[in-house]
Design a protein around this motif. Structure first.
Motif, PDB file in Angstrom:
ATOM      1  N   UNK A  81       0.798  -1.227   0.000  1.00 54.72           N
ATOM      2  CA  UNK A  81       0.000   0.000   0.000  1.00 54.72           C
ATOM      3  C   UNK A  81       0.821   1.262   0.000  1.00 54.72           C
ATOM      4  N   UNK A  82       2.148   1.126   0.062  1.00 59.98           N
ATOM      5  CA  UNK A  82       3.049   2.284   0.085  1.00 59.98           C
ATOM      6  C   UNK A  82       4.037   2.231  -1.072  1.00 59.98           C
ATOM      7  N   UNK A  83       3.565   1.725  -2.188  1.00 59.13           N
ATOM      8  CA  UNK A  83       4.396   1.641  -3.406  1.00 59.13           C
ATOM      9  C   UNK A  83       5.646   0.806  -3.188  1.00 59.13           C
ATOM     10  N   UNK A  84       5.529  -0.212  -2.326  1.00 60.27           N
ATOM     11  CA  UNK A  84       6.644  -1.117  -2.103  1.00 60.27           C
ATOM     12  C   UNK A  84       7.719  -0.584  -1.178  1.00 60.27           C
ATOM     13  N   UNK A 320      -3.059 -10.400  12.470  1.00 57.23           N
ATOM     14  CA  UNK A 320      -3.902  -9.238  12.803  1.00 57.23           C
ATOM     15  C   UNK A 320      -3.114  -8.024  13.299  1.00 57.23           C
ATOM     16  N   UNK A 321      -1.871  -7.883  12.848  1.00 53.84           N
ATOM     17  CA  UNK A 321      -1.092  -6.700  13.185  1.00 53.84           C
ATOM     18  C   UNK A 321      -1.741  -5.457  12.583  1.00 53.84           C
ATOM     19  N   UNK A 322      -1.930  -4.446  13.412  1.00 59.44           N
ATOM     20  CA  UNK A 322      -2.497  -3.172  12.953  1.00 59.44           C
ATOM     21  C   UNK A 322      -1.631  -2.028  13.454  1.00 59.44           C
ATOM     22  N   UNK A 323      -1.616  -0.929  12.720  1.00 59.18           N
ATOM     23  CA  UNK A 323      -0.930   0.284  13.163  1.00 59.18           C
ATOM     24  C   UNK A 323      -1.660   1.482  12.564  1.00 59.18           C
ATOM     25  N   UNK A 324      -1.393   2.650  13.139  1.00 54.24           N
ATOM     26  CA  UNK A 324      -2.012   3.895  12.670  1.00 54.24           C
ATOM     27  C   UNK A 324      -1.146   4.539  11.597  1.00 54.24           C
ATOM     28  N   UNK A 424       1.077  19.583  10.040  1.00 51.25           N
ATOM     29  CA  UNK A 424      -0.117  18.917  10.568  1.00 51.25           C
ATOM     30  C   UNK A 424      -0.003  17.444  10.201  1.00 51.25           C
ATOM     31  N   UNK A 425       0.058  16.608  11.202  1.00 49.24           N
ATOM     32  CA  UNK A 425       0.106  15.161  10.964  1.00 49.24           C
ATOM     33  C   UNK A 425      -1.313  14.645  10.823  1.00 49.24           C
ATOM     34  N   UNK A 426      -1.593  13.992   9.713  1.00 49.26           N
ATOM     35  CA  UNK A 426      -2.903  13.356   9.520  1.00 49.26           C
ATOM     36  C   UNK A 426      -2.746  11.853   9.735  1.00 49.26           C
ATOM     37  N   UNK A 427      -3.675  11.289  10.490  1.00 46.98           N
ATOM     38  CA  UNK A 427      -3.547   9.907  10.972  1.00 46.98           C
ATOM     39  C   UNK A 427      -4.885   9.201  10.827  1.00 46.98           C
ATOM     40  N   UNK A 428      -4.854   7.938  10.439  1.00 49.21           N
ATOM     41  CA  UNK A 428      -6.057   7.107  10.456  1.00 49.21           C
ATOM     42  C   UNK A 428      -6.119   6.415  11.809  1.00 49.21           C
ATOM     43  N   UNK A 429      -7.121   6.762  12.609  1.00 52.30           N
ATOM     44  CA  UNK A 429      -7.215   6.255  13.980  1.00 52.30           C
ATOM     45  C   UNK A 429      -7.916   4.913  14.081  1.00 52.30           C
ATOM     46  N   UNK A 430      -8.745   4.582  13.085  1.00 57.08           N
ATOM     47  CA  UNK A 430      -9.471   3.299  13.126  1.00 57.08           C
ATOM     48  C   UNK A 430      -9.177   2.485  11.874  1.00 57.08           C
ATOM     49  N   UNK A 431      -7.918   2.162  11.613  1.00 56.40           N
ATOM     50  CA  UNK A 431      -7.565   1.466  10.368  1.00 56.40           C
ATOM     51  C   UNK A 431      -8.169   0.069  10.303  1.00 56.40           C
ATOM     52  N   UNK A 432      -8.475  -0.340   9.095  1.00 55.92           N
ATOM     53  CA  UNK A 432      -8.995  -1.698   8.878  1.00 55.92           C
ATOM     54  C   UNK A 432      -7.955  -2.615   8.254  1.00 55.92           C
ATOM     55  N   UNK A 433      -6.821  -2.087   7.827  1.00 55.78           N
ATOM     56  CA  UNK A 433      -5.750  -2.920   7.275  1.00 55.78           C
ATOM     57  C   UNK A 433      -5.166  -3.805   8.375  1.00 55.78           C
ATOM     58  N   UNK A 456      -3.835  -0.659   2.910  1.00 56.21           N
ATOM     59  CA  UNK A 456      -4.217  -1.706   1.954  1.00 56.21           C
ATOM     60  C   UNK A 456      -5.725  -1.912   1.872  1.00 56.21           C
ATOM     61  N   UNK A 457      -6.509  -1.047   2.497  1.00 59.20           N
ATOM     62  CA  UNK A 457      -7.969  -1.122   2.352  1.00 59.20           C
ATOM     63  C   UNK A 457      -8.490   0.222   1.853  1.00 59.20           C
ATOM     64  N   UNK A 458      -9.637   0.179   1.207  1.00 60.55           N
ATOM     65  CA  UNK A 458     -10.266   1.407   0.720  1.00 60.55           C
ATOM     66  C   UNK A 458     -10.574   2.348   1.879  1.00 60.55           C
ATOM     67  N   UNK A 459     -11.048   1.798   2.992  1.00 54.41           N
ATOM     68  CA  UNK A 459     -11.371   2.655   4.130  1.00 54.41           C
ATOM     69  C   UNK A 459     -10.153   3.462   4.560  1.00 54.41           C
ATOM     70  N   UNK A 460      -9.022   2.802   4.721  1.00 56.54           N
ATOM     71  CA  UNK A 460      -7.834   3.485   5.229  1.00 56.54           C
ATOM     72  C   UNK A 460      -7.368   4.586   4.280  1.00 56.54           C
ATOM     73  N   UNK A 461      -7.411   4.307   2.979  1.00 55.72           N
ATOM     74  CA  UNK A 461      -6.986   5.311   1.999  1.00 55.72           C
ATOM     75  C   UNK A 461      -7.941   6.503   2.011  1.00 55.72           C
ATOM     76  N   UNK A 462      -9.253   6.224   1.989  1.00 54.92           N
ATOM     77  CA  UNK A 462     -10.223   7.316   1.963  1.00 54.92           C
ATOM     78  C   UNK A 462     -10.232   8.107   3.267  1.00 54.92           C
TER      79      UNK A 462
END
Length: 580
Positions: A81-84, A320-324, A424-433, A456-462
């Motif tokens: 999801x980060x261009x490799x 099930x590893x997740x990170x913000x 300004x740091x933008x962060x996904x707080x509830x990632x689904x990846x 790697x999910x549509x939710x996280x990107x949007x």
């Protein structure tokens, strides 16, 4: 509290409890279990002490600790999801663990997070009404370094009386008032929140951090050092766990009470220590699944492929590893009231350092960010296409913004040599990846394969794109326009569309270093998960896990407070189990 730097120095080979990892959770357990002078406790840490490490103590220098000698220096596998790209995964390797190298933010999370965990584990003892006392037992609110009146910036009534010191910023920055005034003008999704630890973790407000009197407060200073006079608590440093050794019981399955030790300097020599009651894994989200897998606990087929004999087939170990995810948004500003010159001019940096050393005042008493904001996505967001809301509830956010009064380097973008900036740091707080931590080999001294599967999910990107748009919306508010006049800077200036921003996120995103979930907690009889609601490893005896790996889902906040809370509760669970 005797401290040993080599295993041959240990005066005994058996303890009541052996704690693996002297980090955020492990030090809480060491303190609480050793309160009983009849109980012997050994804590084993792969790193060294941090008492004389100045960057650990100085909050502003916290950003220098990632990649330092007290970081494990983990790297991810190439991220699809980060261009490799391969990105760092900072984890503390010293007494204090990641609480000694993190950026200090202390959010206990919304009430909804804990109630959601109770539902997921089918155990109401994890609900907020039951957990609250452990939050109150962990931390206490202290005055900021400048001693100012903090009325309206924090609510003292929602804080406890624990050993960990927590405060709002101790050196007010020019943008802090702009953030607050913009929040109050915009309202809605940007409403003002006077205390993120009040149960509602949405809105805009002052950051609370593990800082007292301008100095970092971590699990070492708050929990271990106060236990220094206890002879029943031993600490072994600079030592790795190569595996856990089991014995067999016909009635209870494998019993894991023997720990095999080794050091990178002498990989072939191994020794053992044992626990008469329990071994407690607090090695962290990376270290815990690695040790479990090396010990034969994990996906049986994967273990066999590495010539490890499976002892217990638990496929969820390491899964099930997740990170913000985090993207830094840069804005050039007209005001000279930023701290950019501190990083460019050695004499200015030295003057600020001198002020901290002489009086514990000034810029260096805080981490680089003083304010933060948690937002829920608009209800009609395309991020929700095909999925249910991944957040824990209405008091939890989907995204986060952190406001920094200068150019803060996150990722590979180099700092400009001139000009003034706001980040300004933008962060996904509830990632689904979701990703994994798996063994790269059966060598216990080799780093495992770490794949957080970022974006790697549509939710996280949007959701990330929404957060990037929110950053621009917020800095377009009227209070910013008088002096600062922010203008998008760098590659962000060319990201005109949502698709452009998504591409920029893939090109520049890193993580907040909040990994979670690799030994997740599940209901007692559930076939998924690794530990039960009392944090005992399923199918075993004598083995418990207490760290962020047990989170059933990643919380929508900075995670260190949640680790402290589960450790306080685990200490009570253990004491109850053994009548202590």
């Amino acid at each position: 509290m005797p401290i040993y730097t080599a295993e041959e120095q240990l005066p005994q080979r058996q303890y009541d409890f052996i704690i693996i990892g002297g980090g955020t959770a492990g030090n809480v357990l060491a303190n609480r279990l050793s309160e009983n002078s009849d109980i012997s406790v050994l804590i084993i840490e792969a790193g060294a002490d941090t008492n004389d490490n100045l960057p650990v103590q100085v909050p502003f220098l916290s950003v220098t600790l990632s990649g330092s000698e007290i970081d494990w220096k983990y790297k991810t596998v190439p991220q699809a999801g980060l261009n490799g790209r391969v990105i760092p995964c900072a984890r503390g390797r010293a007494l204090g663990g990641s609480s000694a190298i993190n950026l200090l933010t202390y959010n206990r999370g919304s009430d909804d997070i804990w109630d959601h965990w109770a539902k997921l584990t089918d155990d109401q003892s994890w609900s907020w009404s039951k957990i609250q006392r452990y939050y109150l037992k962990n931390s206490r609110l202290v005055a900021p370094a400048d001693g100012r009146d903090t009325n309206g910036e924090v609510d003292p009534l929602v804080h406890g009386d624990g050993p960990l010191e927590v405060s709002v910023p101790g050196h007010i920055l020019p943008i802090d008032d702009l953030v607050v005034q913009s929040s109050k003008q915009l309202g809605g999704r940007f409403k003002y929140n006077s205390d993120f630890n009040s149960g509602d973790c949405t809105g805009v407000g002052f950051m609370q951090s593990t800082i007292g009197n301008g100095v970092r407060s971590d699990s070492n200073t708050a929990y271990l050092q106060p236990a220094a006079s206890r002879p029943n608590l031993h600490i072994l440093l600079n030592t790795h766990i190569t595996r856990l050794i089991h014995s067999v019981s016909a009635n209870s399955g494998p019993i894991f009470t023997t720990v095999e030790l080794g050091t990178p300097n002498n990989k072939s020599e191994r020794t053992q220590v044992s626990a008469s009651k329990e071994v407690i894994l607090s090695a962290g989200v990376i270290g815990t699944p690695q040790i479990l897998q090396l010990s034969g606990i994990g996906d049986a087929s994967a273990l066999r492929s590495l010539n490890i004999t499976p002892v217990l087939d638990l496929p969820d170990v390491g899964a099930h590893l997740a990170d913000h995810p985090l993207v830094a948004n840069y804005f050039k500003v007209s005001s000279e009231g930023t701290w950019d010159n501190v990083l460019r001019d050695g004499s200015v940096l030295g003057a600020n350092m001198g002020q901290w050393q002489s009086s514990r005042q000034g810029l260096f008493v805080d981490s680089p960010g003083n304010t933060q904001s948690y937002q829920r996505l608009p209800p009609d967001s395309s991020a929700f296409d095909g999925i249910s809301d991944p957040s824990s509830g209405p008091k939890s956010a989907h995204t986060e913004l952190i406001f920094i009064n200068g150019f803060a380097q996150f990722g590979e973008t180099p700092p400009p040599t001139s000009g003034n900036y706001v980040t300004v740091l933008s962060i996904v707080a509830s990632p689904t990846s979701r990703g994994s931590v798996t063994l790269a080999s059966n060598d216990p001294f080799a780093h495992p394969s770490i794949n957080p599967a970022i974006l790697t999910t549509n939710f996280d990107v949007q959701a990330m794109v929404q957060a990037m748009n929110d950053a621009q919306t917020f800095l377009a508010a009227e209070p910013w326009q008088k002096d600062f006049k922010p203008v998008v800077f760098g590659e962000l200036a060319n990201a005109k569309t949502d698709a452009d921003k998504a591409d920029l996120a893939r090109k520049t995103a890193v993580t907040v270093n909040h990994p979670a979930g690799t030994a997740r907690m599940s209901p007692v009889n559930a076939k998924w998960g690794v530990v039960d609601p009392e944090l005992k490893v399923k199918g075993t005896k004598g083995l418990r896990v207490v760290d962020a790996s047990i989170f059933p889902v990643i919380p929508e906040c900075h995670i260190q407070a949640a680790v402290y809370i589960i450790a306080e509760r685990a200490a009570d669970l253990i004491k109850t189990a053994y009548g202590l």
